[in-house]
Scaffold this motif. Structure first.
Motif, PDB file in Angstrom:
ATOM      1  N   GLU A   1       0.828  -1.209   0.000  1.00  0.00           N
ATOM      2  CA  GLU A   1       0.000   0.000   0.000  1.00  0.00           C
ATOM      3  C   GLU A   1       0.860   1.256   0.000  1.00  0.00           C
ATOM      4  N   GLU A   2       1.959   1.224   0.743  1.00  0.00           N
ATOM      5  CA  GLU A   2       2.836   2.382   0.844  1.00  0.00           C
ATOM      6  C   GLU A   2       3.578   2.634  -0.463  1.00  0.00           C
ATOM      7  N   VAL A   3       4.025   1.565  -1.113  1.00  0.00           N
ATOM      8  CA  VAL A   3       4.773   1.716  -2.361  1.00  0.00           C
ATOM      9  C   VAL A   3       3.856   2.140  -3.502  1.00  0.00           C
ATOM     10  N   LEU A   4       2.642   1.595  -3.541  1.00  0.00           N
ATOM     11  CA  LEU A   4       1.722   1.916  -4.630  1.00  0.00           C
ATOM     12  C   LEU A   4       1.333   3.395  -4.645  1.00  0.00           C
ATOM     13  N   MET A   5       1.380   4.053  -3.492  1.00  0.00           N
ATOM     14  CA  MET A   5       0.978   5.455  -3.408  1.00  0.00           C
ATOM     15  C   MET A   5       2.115   6.425  -3.724  1.00  0.00           C
ATOM     16  N   LEU A   6       3.278   5.916  -4.105  1.00  0.00           N
ATOM     17  CA  LEU A   6       4.408   6.799  -4.414  1.00  0.00           C
ATOM     18  C   LEU A   6       4.091   7.723  -5.582  1.00  0.00           C
ATOM     19  N   ARG A   7       4.551   8.979  -5.464  1.00  0.00           N
ATOM     20  CA  ARG A   7       4.475   9.948  -6.554  1.00  0.00           C
ATOM     21  C   ARG A   7       5.900  10.297  -6.990  1.00  0.00           C
ATOM     22  N   MET A   8       6.012  10.962  -8.110  1.00  0.00           N
ATOM     23  CA  MET A   8       7.338  11.353  -8.588  1.00  0.00           C
ATOM     24  C   MET A   8       8.055  12.232  -7.566  1.00  0.00           C
ATOM     25  N   VAL A   9       7.308  13.077  -6.857  1.00  0.00           N
ATOM     26  CA  VAL A   9       7.914  13.979  -5.885  1.00  0.00           C
ATOM     27  C   VAL A   9       8.431  13.213  -4.667  1.00  0.00           C
ATOM     28  N   ASP A  10       8.039  11.948  -4.531  1.00  0.00           N
ATOM     29  CA  ASP A  10       8.473  11.142  -3.391  1.00  0.00           C
ATOM     30  C   ASP A  10       9.776  10.396  -3.661  1.00  0.00           C
ATOM     31  N   LEU A  11      10.427  10.698  -4.773  1.00  0.00           N
ATOM     32  CA  LEU A  11      11.695  10.049  -5.113  1.00  0.00           C
ATOM     33  C   LEU A  11      12.838  11.041  -4.960  1.00  0.00           C
ATOM     34  N   ASP A  12      13.832  10.666  -4.182  1.00  0.00           N
ATOM     35  CA  ASP A  12      15.055  11.455  -4.056  1.00  0.00           C
ATOM     36  C   ASP A  12      16.137  10.699  -4.819  1.00  0.00           C
ATOM     37  N   TRP A  13      16.367  11.105  -6.070  1.00  0.00           N
ATOM     38  CA  TRP A  13      17.275  10.371  -6.940  1.00  0.00           C
ATOM     39  C   TRP A  13      18.720  10.472  -6.458  1.00  0.00           C
ATOM     40  N   GLY A  14      19.083  11.621  -5.895  1.00  0.00           N
ATOM     41  CA  GLY A  14      20.470  11.818  -5.479  1.00  0.00           C
ATOM     42  C   GLY A  14      20.859  10.931  -4.310  1.00  0.00           C
ATOM     43  N   ASP A  15      20.033  10.914  -3.256  1.00  0.00           N
ATOM     44  CA  ASP A  15      20.332  10.113  -2.066  1.00  0.00           C
ATOM     45  C   ASP A  15      19.689   8.737  -2.112  1.00  0.00           C
ATOM     46  N   GLN A  16      18.982   8.438  -3.175  1.00  0.00           N
ATOM     47  CA  GLN A  16      18.324   7.144  -3.375  1.00  0.00           C
ATOM     48  C   GLN A  16      17.400   6.820  -2.198  1.00  0.00           C
ATOM     49  N   LEU A  17      16.434   7.719  -2.003  1.00  0.00           N
ATOM     50  CA  LEU A  17      15.432   7.577  -0.954  1.00  0.00           C
ATOM     51  C   LEU A  17      14.045   7.627  -1.566  1.00  0.00           C
ATOM     52  N   ILE A  18      13.100   6.973  -0.912  1.00  0.00           N
ATOM     53  CA  ILE A  18      11.692   7.098  -1.294  1.00  0.00           C
ATOM     54  C   ILE A  18      10.912   7.558  -0.060  1.00  0.00           C
ATOM     55  N   ARG A  19       9.878   8.367  -0.287  1.00  0.00           N
ATOM     56  CA  ARG A  19       9.058   8.852   0.820  1.00  0.00           C
ATOM     57  C   ARG A  19       7.725   8.117   0.803  1.00  0.00           C
ATOM     58  N   VAL A  20       7.417   7.443   1.908  1.00  0.00           N
ATOM     59  CA  VAL A  20       6.175   6.683   2.007  1.00  0.00           C
ATOM     60  C   VAL A  20       5.311   7.269   3.111  1.00  0.00           C
ATOM     61  N   VAL A  21       4.015   7.027   3.008  1.00  0.00           N
ATOM     62  CA  VAL A  21       3.066   7.367   4.067  1.00  0.00           C
ATOM     63  C   VAL A  21       2.760   6.077   4.806  1.00  0.00           C
ATOM     64  N   ARG A  22       3.141   6.024   6.079  1.00  0.00           N
ATOM     65  CA  ARG A  22       3.063   4.800   6.843  1.00  0.00           C
ATOM     66  C   ARG A  22       1.618   4.384   7.112  1.00  0.00           C
ATOM     67  N   LYS A  23       1.399   3.078   6.968  1.00  0.00           N
ATOM     68  CA  LYS A  23       0.098   2.509   7.287  1.00  0.00           C
ATOM     69  C   LYS A  23      -0.175   2.699   8.775  1.00  0.00           C
ATOM     70  N   GLY A  24      -1.392   3.084   9.102  1.00  0.00           N
ATOM     71  CA  GLY A  24      -1.767   3.253  10.508  1.00  0.00           C
ATOM     72  C   GLY A  24      -1.524   4.667  10.989  1.00  0.00           C
ATOM     73  N   THR A  25      -0.271   5.067  11.127  1.00  0.00           N
ATOM     74  CA  THR A  25       0.032   6.406  11.648  1.00  0.00           C
ATOM     75  C   THR A  25      -0.169   7.485  10.602  1.00  0.00           C
ATOM     76  N   ARG A  26      -0.095   7.121   9.309  1.00  0.00           N
ATOM     77  CA  ARG A  26      -0.192   8.062   8.183  1.00  0.00           C
ATOM     78  C   ARG A  26       0.937   9.077   8.199  1.00  0.00           C
ATOM     79  N   ALA A  27       2.015   8.773   8.912  1.00  0.00           N
ATOM     80  CA  ALA A  27       3.171   9.670   8.974  1.00  0.00           C
ATOM     81  C   ALA A  27       4.045   9.477   7.740  1.00  0.00           C
ATOM     82  N   GLU A  28       4.638  10.574   7.257  1.00  0.00           N
ATOM     83  CA  GLU A  28       5.562  10.489   6.137  1.00  0.00           C
ATOM     84  C   GLU A  28       6.943  10.079   6.629  1.00  0.00           C
ATOM     85  N   GLN A  29       7.604   9.217   5.870  1.00  0.00           N
ATOM     86  CA  GLN A  29       8.927   8.748   6.257  1.00  0.00           C
ATOM     87  C   GLN A  29       9.767   8.486   5.016  1.00  0.00           C
ATOM     88  N   TRP A  30      11.016   8.949   5.039  1.00  0.00           N
ATOM     89  CA  TRP A  30      11.952   8.670   3.958  1.00  0.00           C
ATOM     90  C   TRP A  30      12.654   7.347   4.245  1.00  0.00           C
TER      91      TRP A  30
END
Length: 416
Positions: free
Chosen positions: A232-261
């Motif tokens: 569920e967290e990966v499917l909701m990824l948007r282009m803005v949630d990709l940090d190509w330089g540091d190779q990070l993805i930003r997800v919205v956590r299930k349950g808490t709905r908190a954003e996390q890289w």
């Protein structure tokens, strides 16, 4: 007094009354009756459930559980606000004995339902209701009635899913690392079987990766197996949630709905670049990253649509059909977790953070276990050492019917 009522649950059959459909109102999902009107008691509860910040998928899950409860009450002829613990108990008994409702009969999977896959050693789903399903049903029904009893202070007099208050001191075996739950154990909850993490061995993972049919699928699955993010967290990824330089993805956590890289492996970002380059036109920053391969018209013209969880399951179904396996997306999460747990450079706290567990005890109880494969290997080594150091005792007399030459082959020099 409620438990004195006895029903022959083997004769009860649930009808196809009602349905769950999306809504344009405050609650994104509602339960509708046969006249295609929302069930008002459920609608009011789901609106309050949405207001508490619960996700659309949770609302949908609660709606289906309440639809089953309504069908059950109709089958036994009880009004929703007259239900007692006898009705809750009998529903659990019925779920334990009945087969799941299916829109279509099994065809291809009929021969494998409930069996063990010889490659993965995992059990295929059968047609029975799992313990987790029954426990979820109990939790939903209890929450629904608590809303009407406590919050609205009207409607039913009792909750049909009672607490089990007669089993000793509350929290007698409470883990001090866990917070105290506001309620005790539900009386009719079946016990959950202890399950080991379902890790995909490295050679099997390579086979699965090679069976994928597109760069999109390779990019998506390699992301999940590198950091254990939920589907569920990966499917909701948007282009803005990709940090190509540091190779990070930003997800919205299930349950808490908190954003996390979350960090992702270099290999997964290579496949991400290949996938995005193959799209032709790069999605807008706030547009969903994962798109269907075929274009569909959903009222806004012929265009690619965001990938859904059902479509993602079909990706694995096609790969499993090629390999004769039954891997799931959650197996990839388990695989990532076990790989991280074995790394001496990562602590259990690191793994907890990456997996998004609220409590360290969750990570420890699931993943900090002795590796079954390593245990088997050590026991085999133990057998070999015993055979080398302690020869089998010779047998003096050969029982009638046995050939001495055959026994010599089996036991070697120890046979006299």
């Amino acid at each position: 007094m409620f438990d004195d009522l006895e029903r022959d649950i083997t004769t009860i059959r649930l009808s196809k009354w009602g349905s769950v459909s999306e809504s344009h109102g405050p609650s994104v999902w509602l339960v509708y009756d046969d006249a295609e009107k929302p069930v008002s008691a459920i609608r009011e509860f789901l609106i309050d459930f949405v207001a508490q910040g619960n996700s659309s998928s949770s609302v949908r899950s609660y709606a289906y559980a309440l639809l089953r409860w309504w069908r059950w009450l109709r089958a036994i002829g009880v009004e929703w606000n007259k239900a007692t613990p006898a009705e809750g108990r009998d529903l659990v008994l019925w779920l334990l004995a009945a087969e799941k409702e299916r829109n279509h009969r099994r065809t291809k999977s009929a021969s494998t339902a409930g069996t063990i896959n010889p490659v993965t050693r995992k059990r295929y789903l059968d047609d029975n209701y799992a313990a987790r399903t029954i426990r979820h049903s109990n939790a939903v029904i209890r929450a629904f009635y608590q809303y009407w009893i406590d919050d609205r202070q009207q409607g039913p007099l009792v909750n049909p899913i009672p607490l089990d208050r007669g089993r000793g001191r509350p929290y007698a075996h409470h883990n001090p690392l866990d917070p105290h739950r506001p309620e005790g154990r539900l009386r009719y909850n079946p016990k959950l079987p202890k399950q080991l993490p379902r890790e995909i061995p490295d050679e099997r993972w390579r086979e699965l990766f090679g069976a994928l049919g597109s760069d999109r699928d390779r990019a998506l699955l390699s992301l999940v197996v590198s950091n254990g993010a939920r589907s569920e967290e990966v499917l909701m990824l948007r282009m803005v949630d990709l940090d190509w330089g540091d190779q990070l993805i930003r997800v919205v956590r299930k349950g808490t709905r908190a954003e996390q890289w979350l960090p992702a492996s270099p290999e997964s970002f290579v496949w991400l670049r290949i996938y995005v380059a193959g799209l032709g036109q790069q999605p807008a920053p706030n547009e969903r990253l994962w798109q269907t391969r075929r274009r569909r018209d959903r009222g806004d013209g012929l265009r690619q649509q965001p990938l859904t969880y059902d479509a993602l399951r079909k990706v694995l179904t096609r790969a499993n059909d090629k390999l004769g396996t039954n891997w799931t997306m959650h197996d990839l999460r388990h695989t990532a977790a076990m790989r991280m747990i074995r790394d001496e450079n990562l602590s259990a706290r690191d793994v907890q953070t990456v997996l998004g567990h609220a409590h360290l005890s969750t990570t420890a109880n699931i993943y900090l276990i002795e590796d079954e494969a390593n245990v088997i290997q050590r026991v085999r080594q133990h057998y070999a050492e015993r055979e080398r150091d302690v020869p089998l005792a010779p047998v003096a007399d050969l029982a009638e019917g046995y050939d001495a030459a055959d026994m010599g082959v089996l036991f070697g020099d120890t046979w006299t």
